[in-house]
Structure formats: structure tokens, C-alpha cells
Design a protein around this motif. Structure first.
Motif, mmCIF file in Angstrom:
data_model
loop_
_atom_site.group_PDB
_atom_site.id
_atom_site.type_symbol
_atom_site.label_atom_id
_atom_site.label_comp_id
_atom_site.label_asym_id
_atom_site.label_seq_id
_atom_site.Cartn_x
_atom_site.Cartn_y
_atom_site.Cartn_z
ATOM 1 N N GLY A 168 2.669 13.103 5.368
ATOM 2 C CA GLY A 168 3.787 12.439 4.650
ATOM 3 C C GLY A 168 3.413 11.185 3.994
ATOM 4 N N ALA A 169 4.176 10.787 3.004
ATOM 5 C CA ALA A 169 4.189 9.597 2.135
ATOM 6 C C ALA A 169 4.704 8.551 2.888
ATOM 7 N N PHE A 170 4.046 7.202 2.866
ATOM 8 C CA PHE A 170 4.439 6.055 3.672
ATOM 9 C C PHE A 170 4.194 4.847 2.577
ATOM 10 N N THR A 171 4.949 3.733 2.841
ATOM 11 C CA THR A 171 4.597 2.732 2.175
ATOM 12 C C THR A 171 4.420 1.523 3.126
ATOM 13 N N LEU A 172 3.587 0.627 3.041
ATOM 14 C CA LEU A 172 3.103 -0.445 4.065
ATOM 15 C C LEU A 172 3.294 -1.817 3.163
ATOM 16 N N THR A 207 0.879 -1.193 -0.190
ATOM 17 C CA THR A 207 -0.149 0.126 -0.030
ATOM 18 C C THR A 207 0.859 1.253 0.041
ATOM 19 N N GLU A 208 0.720 2.171 -0.884
ATOM 20 C CA GLU A 208 1.601 3.261 -1.120
ATOM 21 C C GLU A 208 0.626 4.305 -0.853
ATOM 22 N N VAL A 209 1.022 5.133 0.014
ATOM 23 C CA VAL A 209 0.376 6.691 0.226
ATOM 24 C C VAL A 209 1.321 7.655 -0.141
ATOM 25 N N SER A 210 0.983 8.402 -1.327
ATOM 26 C CA SER A 210 1.887 9.542 -1.681
ATOM 27 C C SER A 210 1.102 10.834 -2.187
ATOM 28 N N PRO A 211 1.110 11.739 -1.117
ATOM 29 C CA PRO A 211 0.382 12.988 -1.529
ATOM 30 C C PRO A 211 1.056 13.753 -2.764
ATOM 31 N N LEU A 212 2.211 13.809 -3.131
ATOM 32 C CA LEU A 212 2.989 14.945 -3.937
ATOM 33 C C LEU A 212 3.418 14.350 -5.174
ATOM 34 N N LEU A 213 3.985 12.817 -5.078
ATOM 35 C CA LEU A 213 4.652 12.438 -6.067
ATOM 36 C C LEU A 213 4.082 11.008 -6.390
#
Length: 279
Positions: free
Chosen positions: A214-218, A109-115
Motif C-alpha cells: 500500500g501507499a504511504f508518505t514519510l 518520501t512518497e511511495v505510491s504503487p497505483l496513483l
């Protein structure tokens, strides 16, 4: 006790060298006087290596010099979460570990607000990031190839399931030029057609939401502890403790409630592609 990301990375590094040397677990056990099952548990991160044991194994595998020092350094504080890397050698170790974690994952699961997340980036977009980011021109091609190679986890025979929550800003921030962004968004539309990939845009109108932090990866796997990866300009961080994983899963649930559906996301990207093509 669950294996820490650092312990798993250490085990991966040792196993990789053993395989390079074409040495079986049994053969290595005979060389160092330990049972092959014990070595297997070390390599899987289930039991901690000591620096002395790592040095013994590397010696038995004829490893020396810089590579020896870098791997032995991983053996320190493998029990102490979280794993923070600030120096370049350890950040490179984390990148190597991340690639292996991606290979082993069943769900990302990727959470990426800007890129656009790395696994979904197109070559031109990657080059634009690296060029503007000051990566030496002599290194760009190799780094682009490495990042593109990581996408194999999405297209292989048993692909990982990926869900990505993209801030609406991702669609509007021009990286490179309009043509580069249009190509990148077309790649996202194509990726979203895969049955194992789900893309969701988090709209500007959502108000406060966890991606703004901020972005994070699970990364989740059926056989190992979930891991959260965080990254900024100068450091990277791996988390794995239950409270941390729970907090980030709650953040994902929040985003799942407010993000556009997959079909609406595809339409939003198609509209943005048309806008970019007119520029």
C-alpha cells in the motif's frame, strides 16, 4: 517524549486561531494567567493540552460553535498513538494537519504503487479522480485548487526535498483519458527536472516489494518527529513511534535498491507519453 501527530495538529489549530485574532503569546498568557513560554510549548506539541485548557484558550480568543467543538475534540487522547480518523470532521482535521506537516517538512518520501501522489498531480488528473470518485461537482473546483496549492512546498524559495517511488502501474493506469494521462506524465517529467525532486519507477519485474502493501508518505523535519501517513477510502492514519518509522524507512531502502534510476525513469515516462499520444 516526542509530540504525537495529534498533539502537533492541536497546537497548530490553536496557533492558527491565535494568529487570525492577531493575539501575541504574551497577550494570550495575560488573558488566561499562564506564561507565554508555556503556551508556546503547548502550540508546538511539546506539552499536552487538556480539553479544559483548550476550552479556556478558545474562550479567551472568542471561538465558539462548531469550530470550538472540533478543536476541543482534538484534545482527547493526544498522548495515544496512532491517530486514526474515520469520521469526516476528524479526517478534515487530519488533512489540515497534513498540509501543515508538509509545510514544515524538509524531506518528503512518497511511495505510491497505483496513483500519482497528490503533490505531483496535475489539474486534469485531479479532476478525473474526483469526478469518478463521486465528489459533488460544486466542490470539485475548490478541492482542485487546494491540492494544487499544496504543490507550493516544491517550488517555494526553500523547497522541500521530495523523493517519489511510483509503481510502474501508475504509468499505465489511465485516469480520465489518454490526453489527461499524457499531460500528467509530462508534468511528472517537468517536476523531475527540479533539483529537489527525485522520481523513481518501481518496475513490474521487481517481484514482491513493500509498495505492494500500500501507499504511504514519510514526512521528515529537522525540528520535529518524523510522521508516516497512510490513507484508504474511509480512513487515514498517522504513525510516529520509533518502531513504525524504522519499519517504513527500511521499506524505502528496499525500494531504493530495486527502483529504476532517475534517468531511466524519465525515459520510461517519455516512452509512455508517446504511446498515449498515439492513442
Amino acid at each position: 517524549m516526542a509530540a504525537t501527530p495529534k498533539a502537533r495538529a492541536l497546537g497548530i489549530a490553536v496557533r492558527k486561531i491565535r494568529n487570525e485574532r492577531q493575539v501575541t503569546l504574551r497577550e494570550l498568557g495575560e488573558r488566561i494567567g499562564r506564561h507565554s513560554g508555556e503556551i508556546s510549548r503547548w502550540e508546538n506539541g511539546e506539552r499536552p493540552f487538556t480539553p479544559e485548557r483548550v476550552a479556556q484558550i478558545l474562550g479567551a480568543l472568542d471561538v465558539n460553535g462548531t469550530r470550538f467543538q472540533e478543536i476541543v475534540s482534538l484534545a482527547y487522547e493526544t498522548k495515544n498513538p496512532p491517530w486514526v480518523a474515520t469520521a469526516l470532521p476528524e479526517r478534515e482535521q487530519q488533512l489540515s494537519a497534513l498540509i501543515d506537516f508538509e509545510q514544515a517538512a524538509t524531506r518528503i518520501t512518497e511511495v505510491s504503487p497505483l496513483l500519482v501522489p497528490g503533490l505531483l498531480q496535475e489539474a486534469g488528473y485531479i479532476r478525473a479522480i474526483m469526478g469518478a470518485g463521486g465528489v459533488p461537482s460544486s466542490e470539485v473546483s475548490a478541492r482542485v485548487a487546494l491540492r494544487l496549492g499544496r504543490r507550493e512546498v516544491l517550488t517555494r524559495t526553500d523547497p522541500v526535498t521530495m523523493r517519489a517511488f511510483l509503481g510502474e502501474a501508475v504509468l499505465h493506469q489511465i485516469v480520465g483519458d489518454a490526453g489527461t494521462m499524457a499531460a500528467q506524465l509530462r508534468h511528472l517529467v517537468d517536476s523531475a527536472r527540479r533539483p529537489n525532486v527525485e522520481l523513481r519507477v518501481v518496475p513490474f519485474r521487481s517481484g514482491w516489494q513493500p509498495a505492494l502493501e500500500g501507499a504511504f508518505t514519510l514526512l521528515e523535519s529537522e525540528v520535529s518527529t518524523p510522521i508516516v501517513q497512510l490513507e484508504n477510502r474511509r480512513s487515514t492514519l498517522f504513525l510516529h513511534e520509533d518502531d513504525d518509522i524504522r519499519a517504513y524507512r527500511q521499506a524505502v531502502d528496499h525500494l531504493d535498491d530495486i527502483a529504476l534510476g532517475a534517468a531511466e525513469t524519465s525515459r520510461a515516462m517519455a516512452r509512455r507519453i508517446q504511446s498515449l499520444e498515439r492513442m
